[in-house]
Design a protein around this motif. Structure first.
Motif, PDB file in Angstrom:
ATOM      1  N   PHE A  46       0.881  -1.197   0.021  1.00  0.00           N
ATOM      2  CA  PHE A  46      -0.064   0.026  -0.085  1.00  0.00           C
ATOM      3  C   PHE A  46       0.803   1.259   0.191  1.00  0.00           C
ATOM      4  CE2 PHE A  46      -2.391   3.059   2.495  1.00  0.00           C
ATOM      5  CZ  PHE A  46      -3.209   3.634   1.660  1.00  0.00           C
ATOM      6  N   VAL A  47       0.428   2.151  -1.053  1.00  0.00           N
ATOM      7  CA  VAL A  47       1.354   3.506  -0.971  1.00  0.00           C
ATOM      8  C   VAL A  47       0.154   4.769  -0.386  1.00  0.00           C
ATOM      9  CG1 VAL A  47       2.674   5.131  -2.439  1.00  0.00           C
ATOM     10  CG2 VAL A  47       2.933   2.620  -2.728  1.00  0.00           C
ATOM     11  N   PRO A  48       0.286   4.991   0.591  1.00  0.00           N
ATOM     12  CA  PRO A  48      -0.978   6.141   1.002  1.00  0.00           C
ATOM     13  C   PRO A  48      -0.566   7.279   0.180  1.00  0.00           C
ATOM     14  CG  PRO A  48       0.906   5.942   2.873  1.00  0.00           C
ATOM     15  CD  PRO A  48       1.149   4.801   1.740  1.00  0.00           C
ATOM     16  N   MET A  49      -1.644   8.339   0.183  1.00  0.00           N
ATOM     17  CA  MET A  49      -1.496   9.558  -0.686  1.00  0.00           C
ATOM     18  C   MET A  49      -1.996  10.510   0.338  1.00  0.00           C
ATOM     19  SD  MET A  49      -3.146  10.956  -4.173  1.00  0.00           S
ATOM     20  CE  MET A  49      -1.662  10.915  -5.364  1.00  0.00           C
ATOM     21  N   LEU A  50      -1.304  11.534   0.584  1.00  0.00           N
ATOM     22  CA  LEU A  50      -1.859  12.683   1.085  1.00  0.00           C
ATOM     23  C   LEU A  50      -2.843  13.612  -0.044  1.00  0.00           C
ATOM     24  CD1 LEU A  50      -2.661  14.769   3.503  1.00  0.00           C
ATOM     25  CD2 LEU A  50      -0.245  15.730   3.108  1.00  0.00           C
ATOM     26  N   TRP A  51      -3.897  13.392  -0.376  1.00  0.00           N
ATOM     27  CA  TRP A  51      -4.399  14.008  -1.556  1.00  0.00           C
ATOM     28  C   TRP A  51      -4.488  15.404  -1.533  1.00  0.00           C
ATOM     29  CZ3 TRP A  51      -8.599  17.174  -3.180  1.00  0.00           C
ATOM     30  CH2 TRP A  51      -8.987  17.017  -4.384  1.00  0.00           C
ATOM     31  N   GLY A  52      -4.752  15.983  -0.691  1.00  0.00           N
ATOM     32  CA  GLY A  52      -4.838  17.585  -0.369  1.00  0.00           C
ATOM     33  C   GLY A  52      -5.180  17.831   1.010  1.00  0.00           C
ATOM     34  N   PRO A  53      -5.024  19.325   1.254  1.00  0.00           N
ATOM     35  CA  PRO A  53      -5.316  19.842   2.475  1.00  0.00           C
ATOM     36  C   PRO A  53      -6.494  19.416   3.411  1.00  0.00           C
ATOM     37  CG  PRO A  53      -4.625  21.586   1.003  1.00  0.00           C
ATOM     38  CD  PRO A  53      -5.120  20.329   0.332  1.00  0.00           C
ATOM     39  N   HIS A  54      -7.510  19.173   2.683  1.00  0.00           N
ATOM     40  CA  HIS A  54      -8.834  18.563   3.532  1.00  0.00           C
ATOM     41  C   HIS A  54      -8.629  17.269   3.873  1.00  0.00           C
ATOM     42  CE1 HIS A  54      -9.585  16.452  -0.307  1.00  0.00           C
ATOM     43  NE2 HIS A  54     -10.390  15.665   0.301  1.00  0.00           N
ATOM     44  N   GLN A  55      -7.569  16.400   3.526  1.00  0.00           N
ATOM     45  CA  GLN A  55      -7.326  15.082   4.064  1.00  0.00           C
ATOM     46  C   GLN A  55      -6.330  14.930   5.173  1.00  0.00           C
ATOM     47  OE1 GLN A  55      -5.833  12.280   1.265  1.00  0.00           O
ATOM     48  NE2 GLN A  55      -7.742  11.509   0.969  1.00  0.00           N
ATOM     49  N   VAL A  56      -5.750  15.935   5.752  1.00  0.00           N
ATOM     50  CA  VAL A  56      -4.750  16.178   6.646  1.00  0.00           C
ATOM     51  C   VAL A  56      -5.239  15.030   7.913  1.00  0.00           C
ATOM     52  CG1 VAL A  56      -3.236  17.446   8.250  1.00  0.00           C
ATOM     53  CG2 VAL A  56      -3.582  18.187   5.546  1.00  0.00           C
ATOM     54  N   SER A  57      -6.356  15.366   8.249  1.00  0.00           N
ATOM     55  CA  SER A  57      -6.720  14.642   9.854  1.00  0.00           C
ATOM     56  C   SER A  57      -6.846  13.258   9.462  1.00  0.00           C
ATOM     57  CB  SER A  57      -8.199  15.243  10.143  1.00  0.00           C
ATOM     58  OG  SER A  57      -8.037  16.793  10.473  1.00  0.00           O
ATOM     59  N   ASP A  58      -7.403  12.789   8.309  1.00  0.00           N
ATOM     60  CA  ASP A  58      -7.388  11.342   7.925  1.00  0.00           C
ATOM     61  C   ASP A  58      -6.143  10.750   7.790  1.00  0.00           C
ATOM     62  OD1 ASP A  58     -10.158  11.273   8.079  1.00  0.00           O
ATOM     63  OD2 ASP A  58     -10.614  11.455   5.894  1.00  0.00           O
ATOM     64  N   PHE A  59      -5.156  11.543   7.083  1.00  0.00           N
ATOM     65  CA  PHE A  59      -3.904  11.095   6.789  1.00  0.00           C
ATOM     66  C   PHE A  59      -3.175  10.842   8.114  1.00  0.00           C
ATOM     67  CE2 PHE A  59       0.667  11.584   5.420  1.00  0.00           C
ATOM     68  CZ  PHE A  59       0.463  11.018   4.257  1.00  0.00           C
ATOM     69  N   TRP A  60      -3.439  11.624   9.180  1.00  0.00           N
ATOM     70  CA  TRP A  60      -2.697  11.405  10.304  1.00  0.00           C
ATOM     71  C   TRP A  60      -3.329  10.195  11.241  1.00  0.00           C
ATOM     72  CZ3 TRP A  60       1.859  12.767  12.257  1.00  0.00           C
ATOM     73  CH2 TRP A  60       2.741  13.804  11.522  1.00  0.00           C
ATOM     74  N   ALA A  61      -4.687  10.274  11.122  1.00  0.00           N
ATOM     75  CA  ALA A  61      -5.433   9.117  12.052  1.00  0.00           C
ATOM     76  C   ALA A  61      -5.144   7.671  11.385  1.00  0.00           C
ATOM     77  CB  ALA A  61      -6.706   9.536  11.800  1.00  0.00           C
ATOM     78  N   GLN A  62      -5.047   7.745  10.178  1.00  0.00           N
ATOM     79  CA  GLN A  62      -4.950   6.385   9.559  1.00  0.00           C
ATOM     80  C   GLN A  62      -3.580   5.623   9.408  1.00  0.00           C
ATOM     81  OE1 GLN A  62      -7.341   4.290   8.262  1.00  0.00           O
ATOM     82  NE2 GLN A  62      -8.534   5.906   9.163  1.00  0.00           N
TER      83      GLN A  62
END
Length: 145
Positions: A46-62
């Protein structure tokens, strides 16, 4: 492999992720920080992506849910495109430094923004690195691997 279909299909469903894994597929991304358990269990990295600014919270949580096989991550998706991430290169620097660069300390290689193939895409990547260095950060910290 780009996988937008999540983890909803079961083993007997033609849309099951394993049915799309070919001899040249070794990793996948979902345009998000959310992995697909069936892809992970079938041997894809799996290669995660930080799609954009609105996804920062999910990026950290996941991050706590990522499989141990995560070795690479991708930055913003088409930031030079109004219908996608749509963020100026200088505005992306704080996200790179605060939300993306820390992955390097975990041994994860950082991929740059996935810009469009338009001429503005190449310019966006160059401008992002220049803006990052111009903000007083090291070239090493501002450069994808």
């Amino acid at each position: 492999m780009a996988w937008p279909n999540g983890n909803w299909a079961g083993v007997n469903d033609p849309n099951y992720v394993k049915n799309y894994i070919g001899s040249k597929s070794s990793w996948y991304y979902t345009w998000s920080p959310f992995s697909v358990g069936s892809a992970d269990s079938n041997g894809l990295e799996f290669v995660p992506m930080l799609w954009g600014p609105h996804q920062v919270s999910d990026f950290w949580a996941q991050q706590a849910n990522w499989p141990n096989t995560v070795k690479n991550a991708l930055f913003f998706n088409e930031p030079n495109e109004a219908s996608q991430c749509n963020i100026g290169a200088p505005d992306s620097v704080s996200y790179w430094m605060n939300d993306f660069l820390p992955l390097r300390q975990k041994g994860i290689a950082l991929g740059g923004a996935a810009t469009t193939s338009a001429p503005s895409g190449l310019a966006w990547n160059r401008d992002a690195i220049s803006a990052c260095i111009g903000a007083g950060n090291s070239k090493a910290d501002c450069t994808p691997e």
